[in-house]
Design a protein around this motif. Structure first.
Motif, PDB file in Angstrom:
ATOM      1  N   ILE A 153       0.874  -1.168   0.000  1.00 13.63           N
ATOM      2  CA  ILE A 153       0.000   0.000   0.000  1.00 13.63           C
ATOM      3  C   ILE A 153       0.911   1.217   0.000  1.00 13.63           C
ATOM      4  O   ILE A 153       1.874   1.276   0.774  1.00 13.63           O
ATOM      5  CB  ILE A 153      -0.913   0.032   1.241  1.00 13.63           C
ATOM      6  CG1 ILE A 153      -1.923  -1.113   1.195  1.00 13.63           C
ATOM      7  CG2 ILE A 153      -1.633   1.377   1.357  1.00 13.63           C
ATOM      8  CD1 ILE A 153      -2.774  -1.237   2.451  1.00 13.63           C
ATOM      9  N   LEU A 154       0.619   2.178  -0.862  1.00 16.96           N
ATOM     10  CA  LEU A 154       1.383   3.422  -0.888  1.00 16.96           C
ATOM     11  C   LEU A 154       0.468   4.571  -0.511  1.00 16.96           C
ATOM     12  O   LEU A 154      -0.549   4.806  -1.178  1.00 16.96           O
ATOM     13  CB  LEU A 154       1.990   3.674  -2.268  1.00 16.96           C
ATOM     14  CG  LEU A 154       2.924   4.891  -2.355  1.00 16.96           C
ATOM     15  CD1 LEU A 154       4.234   4.614  -1.615  1.00 16.96           C
ATOM     16  CD2 LEU A 154       3.210   5.266  -3.800  1.00 16.96           C
ATOM     17  N   MET A 155       0.812   5.280   0.567  1.00  6.43           N
ATOM     18  CA  MET A 155       0.070   6.468   0.966  1.00  6.43           C
ATOM     19  C   MET A 155       0.762   7.706   0.408  1.00  6.43           C
ATOM     20  O   MET A 155       1.976   7.855   0.546  1.00  6.43           O
ATOM     21  CB  MET A 155      -0.015   6.561   2.489  1.00  6.43           C
ATOM     22  CG  MET A 155      -0.885   5.498   3.132  1.00  6.43           C
ATOM     23  SD  MET A 155      -2.611   5.555   2.575  1.00  6.43           S
ATOM     24  CE  MET A 155      -3.116   7.193   3.147  1.00  6.43           C
ATOM     25  N   VAL A 156      -0.018   8.565  -0.226  1.00  9.47           N
ATOM     26  CA  VAL A 156       0.503   9.795  -0.818  1.00  9.47           C
ATOM     27  C   VAL A 156      -0.033  10.975  -0.016  1.00  9.47           C
ATOM     28  O   VAL A 156      -1.250  11.146   0.112  1.00  9.47           O
ATOM     29  CB  VAL A 156       0.088   9.923  -2.297  1.00  9.47           C
ATOM     30  CG1 VAL A 156       0.663  11.205  -2.901  1.00  9.47           C
ATOM     31  CG2 VAL A 156       0.539   8.704  -3.090  1.00  9.47           C
ATOM     32  N   ASP A 157       0.885  11.763   0.546  1.00  5.29           N
ATOM     33  CA  ASP A 157       0.516  12.943   1.346  1.00  5.29           C
ATOM     34  C   ASP A 157      -0.450  12.594   2.475  1.00  5.29           C
ATOM     35  O   ASP A 157      -1.307  13.397   2.844  1.00  5.29           O
ATOM     36  CB  ASP A 157      -0.085  14.037   0.458  1.00  5.29           C
ATOM     37  CG  ASP A 157       0.937  14.599  -0.524  1.00  5.29           C
ATOM     38  OD1 ASP A 157       2.143  14.511  -0.236  1.00  5.29           O
ATOM     39  OD2 ASP A 157       0.526  15.111  -1.578  1.00  5.29           O
ATOM     40  N   HIS A 158      -0.344  11.384   2.985  1.00  8.24           N
ATOM     41  CA  HIS A 158      -1.105  10.916   4.159  1.00  8.24           C
ATOM     42  C   HIS A 158      -2.604  10.778   3.919  1.00  8.24           C
ATOM     43  O   HIS A 158      -3.330  10.392   4.837  1.00  8.24           O
ATOM     44  CB  HIS A 158      -0.886  11.857   5.356  1.00  8.24           C
ATOM     45  CG  HIS A 158       0.551  12.056   5.711  1.00  8.24           C
ATOM     46  ND1 HIS A 158       1.354  11.044   6.188  1.00  8.24           N
ATOM     47  CD2 HIS A 158       1.353  13.163   5.629  1.00  8.24           C
ATOM     48  CE1 HIS A 158       2.571  11.506   6.409  1.00  8.24           C
ATOM     49  NE2 HIS A 158       2.604  12.774   6.073  1.00  8.24           N
ATOM     50  N   ASN A 159      -3.100  11.084   2.711  1.00 10.63           N
ATOM     51  CA  ASN A 159      -4.560  11.040   2.533  1.00 10.63           C
ATOM     52  C   ASN A 159      -5.031  10.337   1.266  1.00 10.63           C
ATOM     53  O   ASN A 159      -6.227  10.164   1.076  1.00 10.63           O
ATOM     54  CB  ASN A 159      -5.159  12.461   2.570  1.00 10.63           C
ATOM     55  CG  ASN A 159      -4.526  13.383   1.536  1.00 10.63           C
ATOM     56  OD1 ASN A 159      -3.915  12.919   0.577  1.00 10.63           O
ATOM     57  ND2 ASN A 159      -4.668  14.683   1.736  1.00 10.63           N
ATOM     58  N   VAL A 160      -4.131   9.943   0.377  1.00 10.68           N
ATOM     59  CA  VAL A 160      -4.514   9.206  -0.824  1.00 10.68           C
ATOM     60  C   VAL A 160      -3.867   7.830  -0.758  1.00 10.68           C
ATOM     61  O   VAL A 160      -2.644   7.713  -0.659  1.00 10.68           O
ATOM     62  CB  VAL A 160      -4.080   9.934  -2.106  1.00 10.68           C
ATOM     63  CG1 VAL A 160      -4.479   9.117  -3.342  1.00 10.68           C
ATOM     64  CG2 VAL A 160      -4.690  11.332  -2.173  1.00 10.68           C
ATOM     65  N   LEU A 162      -3.000   4.220  -2.393  1.00  9.19           N
ATOM     66  CA  LEU A 162      -2.848   3.473  -3.637  1.00  9.19           C
ATOM     67  C   LEU A 162      -2.636   2.000  -3.289  1.00  9.19           C
ATOM     68  O   LEU A 162      -1.740   1.660  -2.508  1.00  9.19           O
ATOM     69  CB  LEU A 162      -1.657   3.987  -4.440  1.00  9.19           C
ATOM     70  CG  LEU A 162      -1.603   5.491  -4.760  1.00  9.19           C
ATOM     71  CD1 LEU A 162      -0.380   5.814  -5.603  1.00  9.19           C
ATOM     72  CD2 LEU A 162      -2.875   5.923  -5.473  1.00  9.19           C
ATOM     73  N   ASN A 163      -3.469   1.122  -3.868  1.00 10.69           N
ATOM     74  CA  ASN A 163      -3.392  -0.313  -3.621  1.00 10.69           C
ATOM     75  C   ASN A 163      -2.981  -1.045  -4.896  1.00 10.69           C
ATOM     76  O   ASN A 163      -3.220  -0.551  -6.001  1.00 10.69           O
ATOM     77  CB  ASN A 163      -4.749  -0.848  -3.156  1.00 10.69           C
ATOM     78  CG  ASN A 163      -5.271  -0.127  -1.930  1.00 10.69           C
ATOM     79  OD1 ASN A 163      -4.503   0.271  -1.060  1.00 10.69           O
ATOM     80  ND2 ASN A 163      -6.583   0.043  -1.853  1.00 10.69           N
ATOM     81  N   ILE A 169       2.223   1.703  -9.529  1.00 15.71           N
ATOM     82  CA  ILE A 169       3.219   2.112 -10.509  1.00 15.71           C
ATOM     83  C   ILE A 169       2.583   2.868 -11.669  1.00 15.71           C
ATOM     84  O   ILE A 169       3.063   3.939 -12.070  1.00 15.71           O
ATOM     85  CB  ILE A 169       3.984   0.869 -11.010  1.00 15.71           C
ATOM     86  CG1 ILE A 169       4.862   0.319  -9.883  1.00 15.71           C
ATOM     87  CG2 ILE A 169       4.830   1.194 -12.236  1.00 15.71           C
ATOM     88  CD1 ILE A 169       5.441  -1.055 -10.160  1.00 15.71           C
ATOM     89  N   SER A 170       1.476   2.350 -12.214  1.00 18.89           N
ATOM     90  CA  SER A 170       0.837   2.995 -13.366  1.00 18.89           C
ATOM     91  C   SER A 170       0.271   4.366 -13.014  1.00 18.89           C
ATOM     92  O   SER A 170       0.440   5.336 -13.757  1.00 18.89           O
ATOM     93  CB  SER A 170      -0.280   2.111 -13.917  1.00 18.89           C
ATOM     94  OG  SER A 170       0.233   0.920 -14.459  1.00 18.89           O
ATOM     95  N   SER A 171      -0.412   4.459 -11.881  1.00 20.11           N
ATOM     96  CA  SER A 171      -1.032   5.732 -11.511  1.00 20.11           C
ATOM     97  C   SER A 171       0.014   6.776 -11.161  1.00 20.11           C
ATOM     98  O   SER A 171      -0.104   7.949 -11.536  1.00 20.11           O
ATOM     99  CB  SER A 171      -2.008   5.541 -10.352  1.00 20.11           C
ATOM    100  OG  SER A 171      -1.351   5.004  -9.220  1.00 20.11           O
TER     101      SER A 171
END
Length: 384
Positions: A153-160, A162-163, A169-171
């Motif tokens: 799981i990648l969290m972007v800026d603590h609020n988005v 990505l699973n 990678i694509s997004s």
């Protein structure tokens, strides 16, 4: 600090050239402090020898010129370093590198998970800084806040959030290329909708649409994929890494009981385990995975010697790249290169990896991708 040393050397050089010693025979040792007397004679020779204390007018001038030359070279190196640093910072900001993005990325992972390794390979290659949260594979308390319970799981800026490794990678790649269009990562993520279904064993599974596609305009697509067919080729091999190559890892890593124990010794050492959990994971986990690997071998119709399937797969990959390309992406790795590298990397340090490197043609390509990720060669490849 380098600039200060250069200034000091300039002063010493000028002082030597302007001193009386530079204009008349005699010692210049007084310029260098108390050490210059007896100490310098002991170190460099007695009277009549080539020592500093016997240096005349010509020697003083040579010394002064040498000091000034050293100062000049030091100044040149300082200016050169500062200029390179400045250009690198400007390039990073202009090209959308880590300094220009200012994204806060947090990766929840198991270190030995091939899908997590794929994401790390992508982030490292593009020079994107990220924090890692190692998830306990037994309790998984680090994911208690998430309804999606798989890694990565990648969290972007603590609020988005990505699973799924391929969606991450694509997004993220789509976002990096589209950043000048002021698209937010949450907007890009809408192009990868989540779907739930039931597989042939009656188990509910979560899938994502379009996960091997980059969401780009026609112009951007033409710039990212200038060679005809390169986009389809990249997608084909990314899917191959997820649906075939990754399933060869466990049967090869846990091929024998000794290999299974060695693999779990590494997993326990690198993972987030307590003392009791580590002991339990090593022996019980190794036994379980040894049995599971046999089941996977039957499910995917692998040969009795599963090494042969691994060798065949990686040689097939090398053959697809061909002799005229360094990477499948040409002169630089593309997303398929990073995916295959990420999957294979989890075997490093284990018998399966060593035998793969010795018995296939993968070695040179693998080392090239490894260097590219370590050097962050893709940090300036975001803007097209």
């Amino acid at each position: 600090m380098a600039a200060a040393c250069t200034r000091a050397l300039c002063k010493v050089g000028c002082r030597i050239l302007e001193s009386p010693a530079a204009r008349r025979p005699g010692s210049v040792s007084y310029l260098l402090g108390n050490v210059g007397g007896g100490a310098s004679r002991r170190a460099y020779g007695t009277s009549g020898g080539p020592g500093l204390s016997s240096m005349g007018r010509g020697g003083s001038r040579v010394l002064g010129c040498a000091v000034l030359l050293g100062a000049g070279l030091g100044l040149y190196q300082t200016v050169k370093f500062r200029l390179q640093q400045h250009l690198a910072e400007e390039c990073t900001q202009a090209c959308g590198g880590a300094g220009g993005l200012k994204l806060q990325l947090t990766l929840y992972q198991y270190k030995t998970c091939p899908f997590c390794s794929k994401v790390r390979a992508f982030l490292d290659y593009h020079g994107l800084p990220y924090e890692v949260v190692e998830v306990n594979p037994v309790m998984r308390k680090e994911l208690k806040w998430s309804t999606y319970r798989k890694v990565p799981i990648l969290m972007v800026d603590h609020n988005v959030q990505l699973n799924d490794s391929s969606v991450i990678i694509s997004s993220l790649k789509s976002y990096l290329i589209n950043q000048k269009k002021d698209k937010r990562i949450s907007e890009v993520l809408l192009c990868y909708p989540e779907m739930k279904s039931v597989d042939d064993r009656g188990k509910e599974v979560t899938e994502f649409s379009n996960k091997y596609w980059l969401m780009l305009s026609e112009d951007d697509t033409a710039a990212v994929y200038p060679e005809k067919g390169s986009q389809k080729e990249e997608m084909k091999w990314r899917k191959w890494a997820d649906e075939w190559l990754v399933h060869l890892i466990s049967p090869n890593v846990y091929r024998t009981t000794d290999e299974a124990l060695a693999a779990f010794d590494y997993i326990v050492r690198e993972g987030k385990f307590g003392t009791f959990e580590g002991f339990f994971a090593k022996y019980v986990g190794a036994s379980a995975m040894y049995l599971i690997s046999k089941r996977l071998k039957r499910r995917y119709n692998l040969q009795d010697d599963v090494r042969q399937d691994l060798y065949k797969a990686v040689d097939e990959w090398v053959a697809a790249i061909g002799k005229n390309r360094k990477f499948m992406g040409g002169s630089q790795p593309n997303l398929a290169d990073l995916a295959v590298f990420g999957v294979l990397r989890v075997m490093e340090g284990l018998q399966a990896f060593d035998e793969m490197m010795a018995n296939t043609k993968i070695k040179h390509w693998y080392r090239r991708v490894e260097r590219a990720t370590l050097n962050h060669d893709g940090r300036n490849c975001f803007v097209v």
